[in-house]
Design a protein around this motif. Structure first.
Motif, mmCIF file in Angstrom:
data_model
loop_
_atom_site.group_PDB
_atom_site.id
_atom_site.type_symbol
_atom_site.label_atom_id
_atom_site.label_comp_id
_atom_site.label_asym_id
_atom_site.label_seq_id
_atom_site.Cartn_x
_atom_site.Cartn_y
_atom_site.Cartn_z
ATOM 1 N N HIS A 144 27.287 -13.713 84.820
ATOM 2 C CA HIS A 144 28.092 -12.734 84.105
ATOM 3 C C HIS A 144 28.329 -11.452 84.896
ATOM 4 C CE1 HIS A 144 26.011 -15.284 81.128
ATOM 5 N NE2 HIS A 144 27.177 -15.289 80.549
ATOM 6 N N LYS A 204 28.974 -8.978 88.426
ATOM 7 C CA LYS A 204 29.610 -8.855 89.728
ATOM 8 C C LYS A 204 28.954 -7.676 90.438
ATOM 9 C CE LYS A 204 33.316 -5.879 87.949
ATOM 10 N NZ LYS A 204 34.780 -5.714 87.781
ATOM 11 N N ASP A 238 29.304 -9.947 76.587
ATOM 12 C CA ASP A 238 30.040 -11.073 76.018
ATOM 13 C C ASP A 238 29.750 -12.277 76.903
ATOM 14 O OD1 ASP A 238 31.924 -13.006 75.322
ATOM 15 O OD2 ASP A 238 33.519 -11.560 74.956
ATOM 16 N N HIS A 280 32.092 -10.478 85.338
ATOM 17 C CA HIS A 280 32.851 -9.395 84.704
ATOM 18 C C HIS A 280 32.126 -8.052 84.739
ATOM 19 C CE1 HIS A 280 35.489 -7.429 81.775
ATOM 20 N NE2 HIS A 280 34.392 -7.033 81.142
ATOM 21 N N TYR A 281 30.831 -8.052 84.518
ATOM 22 C CA TYR A 281 30.098 -6.798 84.322
ATOM 23 C C TYR A 281 29.531 -6.276 85.640
ATOM 24 C CZ TYR A 281 30.444 -8.099 79.430
ATOM 25 O OH TYR A 281 30.924 -8.452 78.193
ATOM 26 N N ARG A 319 32.326 -13.910 79.324
ATOM 27 C CA ARG A 319 32.899 -13.179 80.454
ATOM 28 C C ARG A 319 32.073 -13.449 81.713
ATOM 29 N NH1 ARG A 319 36.729 -9.298 79.195
ATOM 30 N NH2 ARG A 319 37.011 -8.885 76.971
#
Length: 358
Positions: free
Chosen positions: A354, A356, A218, A224-225, A221
């Protein structure tokens, strides 16, 4: 005045209706030397990539290639390996003497999203001639990851030029003598050459390779991933790696680059093809990138690399791309990294925003 138009001139273009939009342009779209473009509310799945061609409109040609259309209002997934055409919110009415060039934003390129701007009468992607009046479209082909998109997302950016803005090699050498553009020897040949770093100062992590089977990303976000779910770490202790055919890599330049406030730059391939791989060049480098006055103090260039038909040995220090420097028509009101939420100022080897660690 000749050169790349700064943020103040972009605001004047909007006021003169040379840039119009179906929804008002927001301040966040206006970068020091470019304008972010926003996705509209519908996406067309098409059989193949295409250009409208001289004397033809994109909308008319869609009838030949459209497979189905999707409403993006509540979000929709653009699937890996498919080609989509999305009308953008922005339209242009370029005056004589002003041309435009588009490119993917940095975060778009780092996701291996092939995104290109196309127009009515278009005979090439990402290039808009003087006098063009009409809509803009984004062609989007996710190569490594399927992505979730919504209206208003900004995957592409556009830069406007009055006259010839690129520096000659002689001018580039003079600029480098006055204000060093790289933290080492400058390789200047049709732009400022840069090479790949496969011998980091610390550790043995030199890059990342996209995993072939992952979930959907997404694009709203941020951080986030977990990176480990989408990327494999590439490590080496001997200064070389072997690129796998069809694989996508994130690597980093050996040189730390500086873009002075009165200049902008565009990443371009050193050669159309170097060996068996291609450096994907996502971006514009805004005035102030890597510049001390804007909190940069030299920033690396992130390389998006795809290998083609045969495995290829890539070695430390190999020249893989170049930066073409251009004059600004005037100094921007704000520099990259100064008073802006600039994700990649002072960067080294870095995945897109996007992801982390983990």
């Amino acid at each position: 005045m000749l050169g790349v138009l700064p943020d103040s001139a972009l605001k004047e273009m909007i006021a003169r209706d040379e840039i119009t939009a179906s929804e008002p342009v927001i301040p966040e779209q206006i970068q020091p030397a470019s304008l972010d473009l926003r996705l509209g509310r519908v996406a067309y799945r098409v059989r193949a990539s295409f250009l409208a061609g001289k004397g033809r409109r994109v909308e008319a040609r869609l009838a030949e290639f459209e497979m189905h259309r999707m409403d993006l209002s509540n979000g929709a997934v653009l699937e890996k390996g498919c080609v989509y055409l999305v009308p953008l919110m922005e339209s242009l009415a370029l005056p004589p003497g002003l041309t435009a060039v588009a490119n993917a934003k940095s975060s778009t390129g780092r996701l291996d999203l092939l995104t290109r701007v196309t127009t009515d009468d278009g005979t090439e992607f990402d290039r808009i001639p003087e006098g063009y009046v009409g809509p803009l479209y984004a062609e989007i082909c996710p190569r490594s990851f399927s992505v979730l998109v919504r209206p208003g997302m900004r995957l592409n950016q556009i830069r406007f030029r009055a006259g010839q803005a690129a520096l000659t090699d002689a001018e580039l050498k003079a600029l480098h003598s006055a204000e060093p553009l790289v933290d080492g020897e400058a390789v200047i040949d049709h732009g400022l050459g840069f090479s790949v770093d496969l011998k980091p100062a610390e550790g043995d992590l030199v890059g990342y390779r996209a995993k072939p089977h992952t979930g959907v990303i997404d694009l709203d976000r941020i951080a986030h991933y977990p990176a480990s779910e989408f990327w494999e770490e590439i490590r080496t202790t001997d200064g070389r790696i072997i690129l796998d055919p069809g694989a996508f890599y994130i690597l980093v330049s050996r040189e730390a680059v500086t873009i002075p406030p009165d200049f902008a730059a565009e990443m371009a391939p050193y050669l159309a093809m170097v060996g068996e791989f291609r450096v994907h060049y996502a971006g514009f480098f805004d005035p102030g990138f890597g510049h001390g006055a804007a909190g940069g103090h030299g920033s690396r260039g992130v390389l998006e690399v795809r290998c083609h038909e045969a495995p290829f040995v890539l070695e430390h220090g190999q020249v893989v791309g170049r930066l073409v420097y251009e004059r600004m028509a005037d100094r921007p009101e704000r520099l990259y990294g100064a008073d802006l939420k600039s994700n990649y100022q002072g960067q080294g080897l870095k995945l897109g925003k996007h992801f982390k660690a983990g």
